[in-house]
Design a protein around this motif. Structure first.
Motif, short mmCIF file in Angstrom:
data_model
loop_
_atom_site.label_atom_id
_atom_site.label_comp_id
_atom_site.label_asym_id
_atom_site.label_seq_id
_atom_site.Cartn_x
_atom_site.Cartn_y
_atom_site.Cartn_z
N PRO A 156 0.80 -1.23 0.00
CA PRO A 156 0.00 0.00 0.00
C PRO A 156 0.83 1.28 0.00
O PRO A 156 0.34 2.33 -0.41
CB PRO A 156 -0.82 -0.10 1.29
N LEU A 160 3.23 6.04 -2.39
CA LEU A 160 3.39 7.37 -1.80
C LEU A 160 4.69 8.00 -2.26
O LEU A 160 5.64 7.32 -2.63
CB LEU A 160 3.40 7.28 -0.28
N TYR A 164 6.70 10.96 2.35
CA TYR A 164 5.61 10.28 3.03
C TYR A 164 5.95 8.82 3.27
O TYR A 164 5.62 8.26 4.30
CB TYR A 164 4.32 10.42 2.24
N VAL A 168 5.80 6.84 6.85
CA VAL A 168 5.02 5.61 6.98
C VAL A 168 5.91 4.47 7.48
O VAL A 168 5.53 3.71 8.37
CB VAL A 168 4.37 5.24 5.64
N GLY A 171 6.61 4.97 11.07
CA GLY A 171 5.46 4.55 11.85
C GLY A 171 5.39 3.04 11.98
O GLY A 171 5.13 2.51 13.05
N GLU A 174 7.83 1.78 14.56
CA GLU A 174 7.38 2.17 15.90
C GLU A 174 6.20 1.29 16.33
O GLU A 174 6.11 0.87 17.48
CB GLU A 174 7.02 3.66 15.88
N ILE A 175 5.31 1.00 15.41
CA ILE A 175 4.17 0.15 15.75
C ILE A 175 4.64 -1.24 16.14
O ILE A 175 4.20 -1.81 17.15
CB ILE A 175 3.18 0.07 14.56
N ILE A 178 6.04 -1.05 19.66
CA ILE A 178 5.07 -0.86 20.74
C ILE A 178 4.18 -2.09 20.89
O ILE A 178 3.86 -2.48 22.01
CB ILE A 178 4.23 0.41 20.49
N ASN A 182 3.76 -4.06 24.33
CA ASN A 182 2.53 -4.04 25.10
C ASN A 182 1.76 -5.34 25.15
O ASN A 182 1.04 -5.60 26.10
CB ASN A 182 1.58 -2.97 24.52
N TRP B 286 -1.16 2.08 24.62
CA TRP B 286 -1.32 1.95 23.18
C TRP B 286 -1.38 3.31 22.49
O TRP B 286 -1.58 3.39 21.28
CB TRP B 286 -2.59 1.17 22.84
N ASN B 288 0.72 5.54 21.44
CA ASN B 288 1.55 5.84 20.27
C ASN B 288 1.14 5.02 19.06
O ASN B 288 1.20 5.49 17.93
CB ASN B 288 3.01 5.59 20.59
N VAL B 289 0.70 3.79 19.30
CA VAL B 289 0.25 2.96 18.18
C VAL B 289 -0.96 3.61 17.51
O VAL B 289 -1.05 3.70 16.29
CB VAL B 289 -0.10 1.54 18.65
N PHE B 292 -0.02 6.45 15.29
CA PHE B 292 0.58 6.08 14.02
C PHE B 292 -0.40 5.38 13.10
O PHE B 292 -0.36 5.56 11.89
CB PHE B 292 1.81 5.19 14.25
N VAL B 293 -1.27 4.57 13.68
CA VAL B 293 -2.24 3.88 12.83
C VAL B 293 -3.15 4.90 12.13
O VAL B 293 -3.40 4.81 10.93
CB VAL B 293 -3.07 2.87 13.65
N LEU B 295 -2.38 7.90 11.42
CA LEU B 295 -1.57 8.55 10.39
C LEU B 295 -1.46 7.68 9.14
O LEU B 295 -1.66 8.15 8.01
CB LEU B 295 -0.18 8.84 10.96
N LEU B 296 -1.17 6.39 9.35
CA LEU B 296 -0.98 5.49 8.20
C LEU B 296 -2.26 5.37 7.39
O LEU B 296 -2.25 5.44 6.16
CB LEU B 296 -0.53 4.11 8.65
N LEU B 299 -2.92 8.53 5.47
CA LEU B 299 -2.02 8.73 4.33
C LEU B 299 -2.40 7.83 3.16
O LEU B 299 -2.16 8.17 2.01
CB LEU B 299 -0.58 8.45 4.74
N MET B 300 -3.00 6.66 3.48
CA MET B 300 -3.37 5.78 2.40
C MET B 300 -4.51 6.36 1.57
O MET B 300 -4.57 6.19 0.36
CB MET B 300 -3.76 4.43 2.94
#
Lengths: 400, 316
Positions: A156, A160, A164, A168, A171, A174-175, A178, A182, B286, B288-289, B292-293, B295-296, B299-300
Motif C-alpha cells: 500500500p 506514496l 511520506y 510511513v 510509523g 514504531e508500531i 510498541i 505491550n 497503546w 503511540n500505536v 501512528f495507525v 496517520l498510516l 495517508l493511504m
C-alpha cells in the motif's frame, strides 16, 4: 583538446583503479588475504603484533576496543553491516527512503525467538509446537516472514511520494516496537522471551561452539556477510539491478521505457527486508534474550546514517558505514585514557563529563555533518551515483 | 475496548487532548515551515524543542524557583511564565538558527540532494542531544509547579485547569500571529515566495538566505513556546525528551498536510484528541500505536494530509 585517452601515470590513479589494474590472480590473492585478516580481527594477539608503539602499562592496543569486548563489538558491527547492506538495496539502489528499517530486524529476531525458545508461548500456552525448533531451521522462516512483512508494508505504501514513505516506514517500525512491548498473548511484552536457541555445532572436545563467547558469532556473521555480498552484487548487475538504477534516476522515465516500477520497487523492499530479517535472526541467535527494548527507533536512524555515510548504492560503502557507526563510538570509549583526554571539566561550577564515552555520539554526529558537507556522496561512493550528484552540483549556480 | 471510560471521561479527555494537541501543533509548525520552504525534514527540530525546556528550567532556577520551591502566587507565576516564554523561545530560536548555519547552509551552497540534508540533520540532532546529555549528566530534572493545580472552573462535567486553558489560548494566539505574519507582512511574503520557487524569488530580489534563516528562527521561537508549556505539564525534562515529541509533531504536520500552516494546527489538535480518546478506549500504553495507525490510514486515503496544500500555495 585531443580525443585520444592519455594513460594516466600510475600514482595519479586512485586506489580503486590501481586495484583494477592488477592482474586477476593478484586481485584474488589480495582479497583472500584481506578476508583472512578479517577473520583474525577479534583475537587480541593480532593487535599486539601490529607494531605500533604502545604506551607501557596502559593496557591499550591500537584499534582494540579496550572499553568493551572486541569480538562483541565486531559481532555488533557485523549485524549492522548486514542491516546496512539490506537498506542499501532499498535506499541506494531503488532510492526509496525507509526510516524504519529496524522493524524487519525485529520481525526476524522475534520469529527466531518464538520458534526456538522452550519458554515461548507457542509451546507453553498454545501447544502449537511440540518442542522448540533448532535455530538453523528457523532462520529461513525468519527471512521469509521479514520478506512477507516487507511486501505487506510496501504494497500500500510504495505509491506514496518519498517523504511520506519515510514517515510511513517510521510509523511501521514504531508500531512493531510498541506492539511487541505491550501485548502479552505471544511476545510477552517487556519481559521478553528468554533462552532463545543458538546456532548448532560443537568443538571436537564436545563444547558448543556458539555459546557465550562472541568470536564464533563474529565468524558466522562474517561468513554470512560475504555470501550476501555475492548475492547483492549479482542482483545489482542483473536486469533487476538496472531497473532499480533507472527508477532511482528518474521514475517516470523508467516507467515510460517499460520498466514495471512498482514491481521492482516492491522487490527492492522485499529483498532489503529479507536481509534485515536475516540480520535479526543472527542477532537473536546470539542474544539469548529478546524483548522490545532492542528495537528503538534510534537504531533505524543509525542504519540509515551508516548507509549514507558510507555512500548509498555502494556495497563497500554500506560495509564501511555499518562498521564505522558501531566501531567508532566503542573505540572512542577506550582511547581517552591513553591520550590523556580529561574526563571532566568545570564550567561555572558545573562539572561536565567530557570523557570520550560520554561525548562519543557528539563526535559521531559532528562527523556525520562534516562528511555530508565535504563528501556528500559518502566515504566510499558508488561511481554512478557520485556522478549523478556531481551533475546536480553543476546544474544550479547557488544564489547567496 | 472500554467505551464507558470514553463516554464518562469525554469532557476531561477532550480538554487534555486539546492541551496536548496545542503543544504538538506548536512544534509541528516548525517542521511545516521548514518543509514548506526547503522541502526538508528538519530532524534536529526535536532537539531545538528540548533546548527550550532546559532554557525554561534554568530561567526559573535563576529567578529562584526550582522543583522544591513552594507554589508562587498567581501574579508571580504569570511573571515567571512570561519571562521563561521570552527566554526559552529566544534560546530555541538561536539554536535553530545555529543548526541552519552549521548543518544546512553549507549543503545548500553545494546544492546537495535532500537525503544528504537528512543525514546532516540527524548528525546535528545527535550532537545537540548528547551535548545536553553530557552537560546535565543525563539526569532527569524536575520542573517547579507554577500554576495552581485546582480546576479553574467546572460546568456541566467540563473541568478546565489553568495550565490547559493557558496552553490552548497561547498556542492559538501564537498561531494566529504566525498566520498573520506569513500572510500580511513583507517577510511573510518573502517566505511564501521562496516556498513557491526559490530561484525565481531570488531573481525578484528576495534575499533567499535571510528568508531561510528567518524560517528557522520562527520555528525555533514556536518550539520554545511549546517547550515552556510542555515542561509545566510534564513536571520534568531530560536530554532525550525531544525525540518522541518531535516524532509526534512531525506526524501531526504530515497529518494536516506538511508545508501547510493551518494543517499543522489542525493536525496537532487532532492528534492530541485522537491520542487522548484512544488512550481511554484501548489503554494508555497503546497511545503511540493509535497515533501512528491513524496517520498510516489517513495517508493511504489522502496522501497529502488533511488540508494538503503547500505553504507556497496558501492564499496570497
Amino acid at each position: 583538446m585531443t580525443t585520444e585517452t592519455v594513460k594516466k601515470q600510475r600514482w595519479k590513479l586512485n586506489l580503486r583503479d590501481r586495484f583494477q589494474d592488477l592482474p586477476k590472480p593478484a586481485r584474488i590473492a589480495a582479497m583472500v588475504v584481506f578476508v583472512v585478516l578479517l577473520y583474525l580481527l577479534p583475537t587480541k594477539a593480532f593487535y599486539e603484533n601490529l607494531g605500533f608503539p604502545i604506551p607501557v602499562g596502559s593496557g591499550y592496543l591500537p584499534f582494540y576496543t579496550t572499553g568493551s569486548d572486541m569480538a562483541g563489538v565486531l559481532f555488533q558491527c557485523g549485524y549492522y553491516i548486514l542491516l546496512a547492506l539490506g537498506l542499501n538495496v532499498v535506499l541506494g539502489y531503488a532510492g526509496l527512503l525507509d526510516l524504519g528499517f529496524f522493524g524487519f530486524f525485529a520481525v526476524g529476531a522475534y520469529t527466531v525467538a518464538l520458534l526456538t525458545s522452550p519458554e515461548s508461548k507457542l509451546i507453553t500456552e498454545y501447544n502449537w509446537l511440540e518442542s522448540p525448533w533448532p535455530w538453523l531451521v528457523t532462520v529461513p522462516i525468519a527471512i521469509a516472514l521479514a520478506m512477507l512483512s516487507g511486501v505487506l508494508l510496501g504494497w500500500p505504501t510504495l505509491r506514496l511520494r518519498g517523504d511520506y514513505l519515510a514517515i510511513v516506514t517510521l510509523g511501521f517500525a514504531e508500531i512493531i516496537r510498541i506492539v511487541a512491548k505491550n501485548q502479552d498473548w505471544i511476545l510477552n511484552g517487556d519481559r521478553g522471551i528468554p533462552s532463545v536457541g543458538h546456532p548448532p555445532g560443537t568443538w571436537p572436545d564436545g563444547e558448543a561452539i556458539f555459546d557465550l563467547e562472541f568470536t564464533p558469532y563474529y565468524w558466522l556473521v562474517l561468513t554470512v556477510i560475504i555470501a550476501v555480498i555475492f548475492l547483492i552484487r549479482n542482483l545489482a548487475n542483473s536486469r533487476v539491478g538496472r531497473a532499480w538504477v533507472a527508477i532511482r534516476e528518474d521514475e517516470d522515465a523508467a516507467e515510460l521505457m517499460g520498466v514495471p516500477t512498482f514491481k521492482f520497487k516492491l522487490w527492492a523492499f522485499a529483498i532489503g527486508a529479507a536481509i534485515g530479517g536475516l540480520s535479526g535472526s543472527l542477532w537473536a541467535g546470539q542474544a539469548n534474550f529478546v524483548n522490545s527494548n532492542t528495537f528503538s527507533l534510534e537504531n533505524s536512524i543509525l542504519v540509515l546514517a551508516a548507509v549514507l555515510l558510507g555512500g548509498a548504492g555502494s556495497i563497500g560503502g554500506a560495509i564501511l558505514g555499518g562498521f564505522i557507526v558501531i566501531y567508532l563510538p566503542e573505540w572512542l570509549r577506550s582511547v581517552g585514557d591513553v591520550f590523556g583526554w580529561p574526563t571532566q571539566v568545570e564550567i561555572a561550577g558545573i562539572h561536565i563529563d567530557v570523557s570520550p564515552t560520554s561525548l562519543r555520539f557528539v563526535i559521531f554526529g559532528a562527523l556525520l555533518i562534516v562528511v555530508m558537507i565535504y563528501r556528500p556522496q559518502g566515504l566510499w561512493p558508488n561511481r554512478r551515483r557520485a556522478a549523478e550528484l556531481k551533475d546536480r552540483q553543476k546544474e544550479v549556480a547557488p544564489v547567496e | 475496548m472500554n467505551f464507558d471510560d470514553l463516554i464518562q471521561g469525554f469532557p476531561d479527555l477532550t480538554t487534555t487532548g486539546l492541551a496536548q494537541g496545542s503543544i504538538y501543533a506548536l512544534v509541528a509548525l516548525g517542521y511545516t515551515l521548514v518543509y514548506g520552504v526547503l522541502r526538508l525534514i528538519n530532524f534536529a527540530h526535536s532537539e531545538v524543542f528540548m533546548f527550550g525546556t532546559f532554557a525554561a528550567l534554568w530561567t526559573w532556577g535563576i529567578m529562584g524557583y526550582d522543583s522544591n520551591s513552594t507554589r508562587p502566587d498567581l501574579g508571580t507565576a504569570l511573571l515567571l511564565i512570561l519571562v521563561s516564554l521570552v527566554v526559552a523561545s529566544l534560546f530555541s530560536g538561536g539554536v535553530a538558527m545555529a543548526v541552519e548555519a552549521v548543518a544546512y547552509r553549507p549543503l545548500r551552497k553545494r546544492n546537495a540532494p535532500p537525503l544528504v540534508f537528512l543525514i546532516s540533520a540527524i548528525g546535528a540532532s545527535f550532537v545537540l542531544a548528547e551535548l545536553m546529555g553530557a552537560f546535565t549528566e543525563r539526569r532527569q530534572q524536575g520542573i517547579p509547579g507554577l500554576l495552581p493545580g485546582e480546576p479553574l472552573f467546572s460546568a456541566g462535567g467540563w473541568t478546565v485547569y489553568p495550565l490547559q486553558l493557558m496552553t490552548f489560548v497561547v498556542a492559538l494566539a501564537v498561531m494566529f500571529g504566525l498566520d498573520w505574519f506569513v500572510a500580511k507582512t513583507r517577510f511573510g511574503r518573502g517566505i511564501r515566495a521562496v516556498a513557491q520557487d526559490a530561484d525565481t524569488a531570488a531573481l525578484m530580489g528576495v534575499n533567499k538566505g535571510r528568508v531561510i534563516a528567518l524560517v528557522f528562527l520562527l520555528g525555533g521561537l514556536l518550539a520554545g513556546v511549546a517547550a515552556v508549556f510542555y515542561s509545566m505539564k510534564q513536571g520534568n525534562t531530560r536530554f532525550n525528551v525531544g525525540f518522541l515529541i518531535g516524532l509526534k509533531a512531525f506526524s501531526a504536520a504530515v497529518l494536516g498536510g506538511i508545508g501547510n500552516l493551518r494543517g499543522a494546527l489542525v493536525g496537532g489538535l487532532l492528534l492530541g484528541l485522537v491520542e487522548s480518546y484512544g488512550a481511554a478506549l484501548f489503554g494508555s500504553n497503546w497511545t503511540n500505536v493509535i497515533a501512528f495507525v491513524v496517520l498510516l490510514v489517513l495517508l493511504m486515503f489522502r496522501p497529502t494530509g488533511l488540508l494538503g496544500e503547500s505553504l507556497g500555495r496558501a492564499r496570497a
